[in-house]
Design a protein around this motif. Structure first.
Motif, short mmCIF file in Angstrom:
data_model
loop_
_atom_site.label_atom_id
_atom_site.label_comp_id
_atom_site.label_asym_id
_atom_site.label_seq_id
_atom_site.Cartn_x
_atom_site.Cartn_y
_atom_site.Cartn_z
N TRP A 11 0.87 -1.18 0.00
CA TRP A 11 0.00 0.00 0.00
C TRP A 11 0.90 1.22 0.00
CZ3 TRP A 11 -1.93 2.62 4.95
CH2 TRP A 11 -2.73 3.72 4.64
N THR A 13 0.97 5.42 -0.24
CA THR A 13 0.24 6.68 -0.23
C THR A 13 1.02 7.72 -1.04
OG1 THR A 13 1.28 7.54 1.79
CG2 THR A 13 -0.70 6.15 2.05
N SER A 37 -2.86 5.14 -3.06
CA SER A 37 -3.77 6.13 -2.48
C SER A 37 -3.29 7.55 -2.68
CB SER A 37 -3.95 5.86 -0.97
OG SER A 37 -4.63 4.66 -0.74
N THR A 65 -5.26 11.51 3.59
CA THR A 65 -4.50 11.05 4.76
C THR A 65 -4.71 11.91 5.99
OG1 THR A 65 -2.52 12.27 4.07
CG2 THR A 65 -2.71 9.97 3.34
N VAL A 71 -8.83 7.26 6.02
CA VAL A 71 -7.70 6.33 5.95
C VAL A 71 -8.09 4.96 6.47
CG1 VAL A 71 -5.34 5.89 6.72
CG2 VAL A 71 -6.05 8.23 6.17
N VAL A 75 -7.91 1.45 4.31
CA VAL A 75 -7.13 0.27 4.68
C VAL A 75 -8.03 -0.96 4.82
CG1 VAL A 75 -5.76 -0.75 6.55
CG2 VAL A 75 -5.26 1.57 5.76
N ALA A 88 3.52 -1.28 3.90
CA ALA A 88 2.86 0.02 3.84
C ALA A 88 3.93 1.10 3.69
CB ALA A 88 2.05 0.27 5.11
N PHE A 90 4.45 4.99 3.63
CA PHE A 90 3.82 6.28 3.97
C PHE A 90 4.57 7.39 3.24
CE2 PHE A 90 3.12 3.99 8.25
CZ PHE A 90 2.01 3.34 7.76
N THR A 119 0.77 10.97 8.29
CA THR A 119 1.56 9.75 8.48
C THR A 119 1.08 8.98 9.70
OG1 THR A 119 3.52 10.72 7.42
CG2 THR A 119 3.89 8.86 8.90
N ASN A 121 -1.91 9.02 10.98
CA ASN A 121 -3.21 8.43 10.65
C ASN A 121 -3.05 7.12 9.90
OD1 ASN A 121 -4.68 10.51 11.83
ND2 ASN A 121 -4.98 11.63 9.91
N CYS A 122 -2.11 7.10 8.95
CA CYS A 122 -1.87 5.88 8.17
C CYS A 122 -1.32 4.77 9.05
CB CYS A 122 -0.90 6.17 7.03
SG CYS A 122 -1.56 7.28 5.76
#
Length: 277
Positions: A11, A13, A37, A65, A71, A75, A88, A90, A119, A121-122
């Motif tokens: 994933w 971002t 994303s 984000t 977010v 996910v 992941a 970021f 960041t 939040n992710c």
């Protein structure tokens, strides 16, 4: 990764343009399935279309984000539709060079919200899945500006230093749970963000070249992924110098001609700052 069930899932971002976009395209060529994303759904769709025919697949997952609920939903969608996330990245962030007289609460708040809060939040959204599986790989994209305070990057550099601190604090803790943590410190990479810079950018890398260095680093066991290496070494020497000497050197990076009065009193628009990947 010969079959769909064996493909690893990443994933990324901030993947609608620049370094995130190039990394996503490289990884699907290498056989990864990659969820990408950003806020701009149309750009994400364009990246996915470009990857048709590659070994892996791309799943566009538009989200903001800075919105924790957005977010978390993103996910959960990836985990449900694509499968368990293995990696992941970021990468979402923004930058706006500002001299001291150009700093406003609004401009500073936007940089902090996007780069640091975004960041976090992710991290908060994906970490429960990693902890439950006792596996996973987190890559925090910071910057060489985290090494030492640089003119026009007072707020930006602070957010990137915060990201490095976040990764350093988490690495010993998460290692016990089988989760790999890396921090990525790029130098200058040619992207829509660096196109805004009006000063010389030494050792400027093309985004596809930077993506190759990024991907190579992800496969290593090094905590820090740094590119270009020669510029990183120079910046690390700067970090080790006494503050009095380092400040004399960094002062040379201040633009010779400061903005005129009309420009000085006009703060950067938040709308422009939000035009990020």
């Amino acid at each position: 990764m010969n079959s769909e069930t064996q493909r690893k899932i990443a994933w990324i971002t901030g993947a609608s343009s620049g370094l995130g976009r190039e990394l996503a395209l490289l990884m699907v060529q290498e056989g990864w399935n990659v969820a990408i994303s950003a806020r701009r759904a149309e750009e994400l769709a364009a990246v996915a279309a470009e990857a048709r025919g590659y070994l892996g697949r791309i799943l566009p997952v538009p989200l903001d984000t800075t919105d924790a609920a957005s977010v978390k939903a993103g996910v959960e969608r990836i985990e449900k539709e694509f499968g368990p996330i293995d990696l992941a990245v970021f990468n979402a962030g923004t930058h706006h060079p500002m001299l001291a007289e150009e700093i406003t609460a609004e401009a500073a708040g936007t940089l902090i919200d996007v780069n640091l809060k975004g960041t976090a939040n992710c991290l908060a959204a994906v970490l429960p899945f990693f902890l439950e599986r006792k596996a996973g790989h987190l890559a925090f994209v910071a910057s060489m500006s985290s090494y030492r305070g640089l003119p026009t990057a007072a707020i930006y550099g602070a957010t990137k230093a915060g990201i490095v601190n976040m990764a350093e604090a988490l690495q010993p803790d998460l290692k016990r749970s089988g989760i790999k943590v890396q921090v990525v410190n790029p130098g200058f990479v040619k992207t829509p963000l660096t196109d805004k810079n009006e000063f010389p950018m030494p050792f400027l890398m093309e985004a596809d070249e930077a993506a190759r260095a990024f991907y190579k680093g992800l496969q290593s066991e090094k905590f820090e992924i740094m590119f270009p290496k020669i510029f990183g070494r120079i910046m690390k020497v700067l970090r080790l110098l006494p503050a009095s000497l380092a400040l004399k050197l960094t002062a040379r990076a201040i633009p010779k001609e400061k903005p005129g009065a009309a420009q000085t009193l006009r703060p950067p628009k938040a709308k422009a700052l939000r035009k990020r990947a």
